[in-house]
Design a protein around this motif. Structure first.
Motif, PDB file in Angstrom:
ATOM      1  N   SER A 177     -20.624 -20.120  24.137  1.00 55.86           N
ATOM      2  CA  SER A 177     -19.571 -21.125  23.997  1.00 55.86           C
ATOM      3  C   SER A 177     -19.095 -21.269  22.550  1.00 55.86           C
ATOM      4  N   GLN A 178     -19.954 -20.929  21.599  1.00 49.65           N
ATOM      5  CA  GLN A 178     -19.603 -20.964  20.174  1.00 49.65           C
ATOM      6  C   GLN A 178     -19.753 -19.555  19.588  1.00 49.65           C
ATOM      7  N   THR A 231     -18.881 -18.735  15.833  1.00 48.47           N
ATOM      8  CA  THR A 231     -19.820 -19.417  14.929  1.00 48.47           C
ATOM      9  C   THR A 231     -21.167 -18.713  14.906  1.00 48.47           C
TER      10      THR A 231
END
Length: 340
Positions: A116-117, A120
């Motif tokens: 989901s990230q 990052t």
């Protein structure tokens, strides 16, 4: 007087014509012969020394691996390792990670592409990598492509040398501005069909003319068109890799090529080769492309001589050492006669 004016115009036109012809000739690509490139490639492998630490000979990141395609990123990554990179990281989807890990304990497998990230999680790893390879087994899921767009943006920011193959090329074909003004070496490795899709033209024999728009977008671009002969070119120089190989076309051979090119590119960027000037041209990406093409063609030839029709890409990976020693380390090995 009238005659003198006409003569003057003729002289001016002649000089104009000479200038235009001279200018056109000066922009014609320089063709480099295989012998020259092979001699240069032999200078690329870093010396093996007890004084070096793990990672100096190459940290490569491979972005690919989905539910459907787990073999492609493995082939690219293991070839990169076998050519001589120290560490190879595979960034894949979670469903592919465990499968790829079972293929090889040497690969560092990171299931971040569907996180989901994702961006990052990926960015800190990018900072430590020397070369990024995008495409093998990537698949064409739109959510994955959105992550890869972010990865390419991060690679731009970090000025990372980049190789794009397979489904990565499909993404670029439909989002060509992703390569605009790329700040470091960028190598595209399409087959003939993928090349036609990239340039929007099926006349592949006009490869340089058809690639004009790509070079306008990215002056750091090098293109490898894979086929019966591999055609390698950038905005100023070109070459062909011919011969060897075999009629056996098992899947995975393009992934081997992409992985080999990534390692050669890492080494070429570490070498003190003059950058482009009025007298010279930066040949590093073209050298890396040539090295990968030459190695894979010869691996195909040697593996086919042993396995014939049963040869697969996995058999070719086991020949990397033999071929590399013969062509890039100046060593003669026990099956040297195969190369004659």
């Amino acid at each position: 007087m009238h005659f003198m004016k006409k003569s003057s115009k003729c002289i001016i036109n002649i000089f104009s014509l000479k200038y235009l012809v001279s200018k056109r000739m000066s922009t014609q690509p320089k063709f480099l012969k295989e012998d020259y490139l092979l001699a240069k490639c032999k200078q690329l492998p870093p010396s093996l020394s007890q004084d070096k630490h793990k990672g100096e000979a190459g940290r490569i990141g491979v972005f690919g691996g989905s539910l459907e395609y787990t073999g492609a990123p493995y082939y690219a990554a293991i070839t990169s390792l076998k050519v001589g990179a120290d560490l190879v990281y595979v960034f894949c989807m979670k469903e592919a990670a465990t499968v790829i890990k079972t293929y090889s304990p040497e690969l560092i497998v990171l299931p971040y592409l569907d996180h989901s990230q994702a961006a990052t999680k990926i960015e800190p790893w990018l900072e430590r990598l020397h070369v990024i390879l995008i495409g093998p087994g990537l698949g064409r899921d739109e959510s994955t492509f959105n992550v890869i767009k972010q990865v390419i943006s991060l690679c731009k920011k970090l000025r990372k040398p980049l190789v794009i193959d397979a489904d990565g090329l499909f993404l670029i074909s439909n989002n060509i501005d992703l390569i605009k003004d790329y700040p470091n070496k960028l190598i595209l490795t399409p087959n003939i069909v993928e090349f036609s899709r990239l340039v929007g033209n099926s006349e592949t024999e006009k490869y340089r003319t058809n690639s004009a728009r790509l070079f306008e977008l990215c002056s750091n671009l090098t293109i490898v068109v894979k086929g019966p002969e591999d055609i390698i070119f950038d905005k100023a120089i070109e070459t062909k890799v011919t011969g060897s190989g075999s009629g056996r076309r098992s899947g995975g051979q393009g992934d081997l090529l992409a992985g080999a090119v990534a390692t050669f590119l890492c080494w070429s960027m570490q070498k003190d080769i003059p950058i482009e000037s009025e007298e010279s041209h930066d040949e590093r990406a073209l050298l890396a492309s040539f090295g990968g093409c030459k190695l894979v063609r010869e691996c195909n030839k040697v593996a086919f001589s042993k396995f014939g029709r049963s040869m697969t890409a996995l058999d070719m990976t086991s020949m990397v050492h033999t071929v590399f020693d013969h062509y890039f380390e100046n060593k003669k090995n026990v099956i040297g006669s195969v190369f004659d």
